[in-house]
Design a protein around this motif. Structure first.
Motif, PDB file in Angstrom:
ATOM      1  N   HIS A 291       0.862  -1.180   0.000  1.00 10.01           N
ATOM      2  CA  HIS A 291       0.000   0.000   0.000  1.00 10.01           C
ATOM      3  C   HIS A 291       0.899   1.230   0.000  1.00 10.01           C
ATOM      4  N   PRO A 292       0.507   2.292  -0.710  1.00  8.21           N
ATOM      5  CA  PRO A 292       1.364   3.483  -0.738  1.00  8.21           C
ATOM      6  C   PRO A 292       1.677   4.056   0.641  1.00  8.21           C
ATOM      7  N   LYS A 293       0.762   3.884   1.617  1.00  9.54           N
ATOM      8  CA  LYS A 293       0.991   4.448   2.943  1.00  9.54           C
ATOM      9  C   LYS A 293       1.814   3.528   3.833  1.00  9.54           C
ATOM     10  N   GLU A 294       1.532   2.229   3.800  1.00  9.04           N
ATOM     11  CA  GLU A 294       2.275   1.297   4.645  1.00  9.04           C
ATOM     12  C   GLU A 294       2.211  -0.097   4.040  1.00  9.04           C
ATOM     13  N   SER A 295       3.367  -0.729   3.882  1.00  2.00           N
ATOM     14  CA  SER A 295       3.451  -2.086   3.371  1.00  2.00           C
ATOM     15  C   SER A 295       4.027  -2.995   4.448  1.00  2.00           C
ATOM     16  N   VAL A 296       3.490  -4.199   4.544  1.00  2.00           N
ATOM     17  CA  VAL A 296       3.941  -5.152   5.550  1.00  2.00           C
ATOM     18  C   VAL A 296       4.019  -6.531   4.907  1.00  2.00           C
ATOM     19  N   GLY A 297       4.723  -7.450   5.584  1.00  2.00           N
ATOM     20  CA  GLY A 297       4.783  -8.811   5.094  1.00  2.00           C
ATOM     21  C   GLY A 297       6.092  -9.482   5.451  1.00  2.00           C
ATOM     22  N   PHE A 298       6.265 -10.716   4.957  1.00  2.00           N
ATOM     23  CA  PHE A 298       7.482 -11.463   5.242  1.00  2.00           C
ATOM     24  C   PHE A 298       7.869 -12.290   4.023  1.00  2.00           C
ATOM     25  N   PHE A 299       9.153 -12.633   3.962  1.00  2.00           N
ATOM     26  CA  PHE A 299       9.688 -13.553   2.954  1.00  2.00           C
ATOM     27  C   PHE A 299      10.623 -14.512   3.673  1.00  2.00           C
ATOM     28  N   TYR A 300      10.424 -15.814   3.471  1.00  2.93           N
ATOM     29  CA  TYR A 300      11.245 -16.827   4.133  1.00  2.93           C
ATOM     30  C   TYR A 300      11.700 -17.842   3.097  1.00  2.93           C
ATOM     31  N   SER A 301      12.952 -18.227   3.154  1.00  4.37           N
ATOM     32  CA  SER A 301      13.476 -19.261   2.269  1.00  4.37           C
ATOM     33  C   SER A 301      14.314 -20.247   3.069  1.00  4.37           C
ATOM     34  N   LYS A 302      14.277 -21.487   2.630  1.00  2.44           N
ATOM     35  CA  LYS A 302      15.035 -22.548   3.293  1.00  2.44           C
ATOM     36  C   LYS A 302      15.605 -23.459   2.217  1.00  2.44           C
TER      37      LYS A 302
END
Length: 517
Positions: A291-302
């Protein structure tokens, strides 16, 4: 009848259900099928499907209609049939090898027979208590009861969350799909339009109780592709965006996304596995909201290389309390948005290193770590760890941590306990993960900090949805216990925060029971 008595009764039903259904569909004789009213044509199809894959059999069973569906459902119930995955029917050596590989590449829930493939009615209960000072009573306790079913390819639920009466529908007709209400959606996102006061530990494929939602509605079309379905359509979810948008789900549900063009807001989900043979095995998990105001999330790799002797983990996330509601306290989430990156590499979990970097408001922390074995045996290993901590923003402080750990690992089972000495104090750390049975996991993690530590601890927040997550904490004491299965979960968290006179206790209990038809 109070909650304790209800929970005891349902627990008894649950234990009984674990031992039900030991006969395979292919073991039913032709004579039995004919006596049950099966036509010769239906008998021939039954025998053909029982020689194929388990997934194809249940897909055929779900698509039956009318008299044939009733005959198959009645036979399934009266003969107490079950159809566990092929892993459970292999020889011991081959089964152990394949189970070990599956443990390393997916969540434990994928190892057990999928109980959500037949037709059924269900009842679900959940109760949550957050004991913390100065929090209003209505924000401390949340309870829900759900009643619903899965019949002829359609899912539905009616539930009461606190004082709200809600519904959920998941209807499929020909190639069209409609989901509506506060429970079901075609996309496997956790963040999307989530109810901030509730979450589901039962959120598995085909589960009748996926993540509780705010009001949302999806309508789309399914397109056959390589024996599966690609799905595309439109949605409306005011809790996610004030404007409607479009959604997409890949055939194997490893990729999905939503986009609201009116607000330019989107959410994406990835959960995929790659076996490159000589290039190793790789797992990728990600979920994000842009979102232009606030972006959130995660990325995980194994990644696992050289016959599972070399391991690499990495995670990057931007966290925000807006995602979790009241869970931000019970689940040790940051009080302001935080961006954190972490990488770890090791040889047989004995020799390796780590690096971490975090931006939390005006506070910046980073560190590097190395570990190696002092003693190795079949009964466990003694590991030495050296770690540098750097903090700027509050104290502009650097310190060294030296730790000794005892660790024992086998597949997904982990037992680790140790003490780290720092310049201004120290901390005890411990974690245990035990797969009790297929699809059931018991986890315990704890940390106890002593002295006047000015840098935060690297605390492993284990979750059932992903293999690994790490966060920073300055709490003096944290103890977490979690038991999860297809039908029951219990989460207990106890923590003490500096300068707070009372501890924080978080308890969440969830129960699900199926009545097969």
């Amino acid at each position: 009848m109070d909650w304790q008595k209800i929970a005891l009764i349902l627990w008894f039903i649950f234990v009984q259900s674990l031992f039900a259904g030991e006969k395979l569909p292919k073991d039913v004789s032709v004579e039995t099928l004919l006596k049950r009213g099966f036509s010769p044509k239906l008998v021939a199809i039954w025998k053909q499907k029982t020689q194929g894959t388990r997934e194809d059999f249940f897909l055929w069973k779900r698509n039956l209609r009318g008299k044939e569906a009733s005959l198959v459902a009645k036979l399934w119930k009266e003969e107490a049939l079950s159809y566990p995955p092929a892993k459970q029917r292999l020889g011991k050596a081959e089964g152990n090898r394949n189970q070990s590989m599956a443990n390393r590449t997916s969540d434990p829930g994928s190892l057990s027979p999928d109980p959500f493939l037949g037709e059924y009615w269900f009842v679900g209960l959940s109760h949550q208590n957050l004991d913390v000072q100065y929090l209003p009573r209505e924000e401390k306790n949340h309870s829900a009861i759900s009643l619903g079913g899965f019949q002829k390819g359609q899912r539905f639920v009616f539930e009461k969350r606190d004082d709200e009466f809600l519904y959920g529908l998941d209807l499929v007709k020909n190639s069209y799909r409609l989901t509506s209400g506060n429970r079901y959606k075609p996309i496997p996102h956790f963040y999307f339009a989530k109810d901030p006061n509730f979450y589901s530990q039962m959120d598995r494929p085909n589960s009748p109780l996926p993540q509780p939602l705010q009001s949302s509605h999806f309508f789309g079309s399914q397109f056959p592709m390589e024996g599966k379905h690609l799905e595309f359509g439109i949605y409306s979810a005011p809790g996610f965006s004030a404007y409607p948008g479009i959604y997409y789900v890949s055939p194997n549900k490893s990729y999905s996304g939503v986009w609201s063009p009116g607000e330019n807001k989107s959410s994406f989900f990835i959960n995929d596995f790659f076996d490159l043979q000589n290039g190793g095995k790789h797992r990728v998990q990600s979920e994000s909201i842009f979102h232009p105001k606030e972006s959130v999330g995660f990325f995980y790799s194994k990644s696992e290389m050289n016959d599972s002797s070399i391991f690499f983990d990495s995670t990057l996330y931007r966290d925000s309390p807006l995602l979790y509601g009241n869970l931000s306290i019970g689940e040790n989430r940051p009080e302001i948005p935080q961006t954190l990156g972490y990488m770890r590499g090791s040889y047989k979990h004995l020799l390796g290193g780590e690096t971490l970097s975090s931006m939390d408001g005006h506070r910046y922390e980073r560190g590097v770590s190395g570990f190696f074995p002092l003693f190795v045996s079949d009964l466990g290993n003694i590991i030495y760890r050296y770690r540098e901590y750097n903090e700027s923003g509050n104290y502009n402080f650097n310190e060294i941590g030296r730790a000794i750990f005892y660790e024992w690992r086998k597949d997904r089972t982990v037992c680790s306990v140790g003490f780290e000495s720092r310049d201004l104090g120290g901390q005890w750390e411990g974690k245990i993960a035990i797969p009790i049975y297929l699809g059931q996991l018991l986890e315990l993690s704890a940390i106890l900090r002593e002295g006047n530590l000015k840098t935060r601890a690297w605390f492993e927040n284990w979750t059932y949805a992903s293999d690994f997550n790490i966060n920073l904490t300055d709490r003096e004491e944290i103890i977490k216990i979690k038991y999860v299965s297809h039908f029951l979960s219990l989460n207990v968290s106890y923590s003490e925060k500096e300068n707070m006179p009372a501890p924080i206790v978080f308890i969440n209990f969830q129960f699900l029971h199926l009545f097969e038809i």
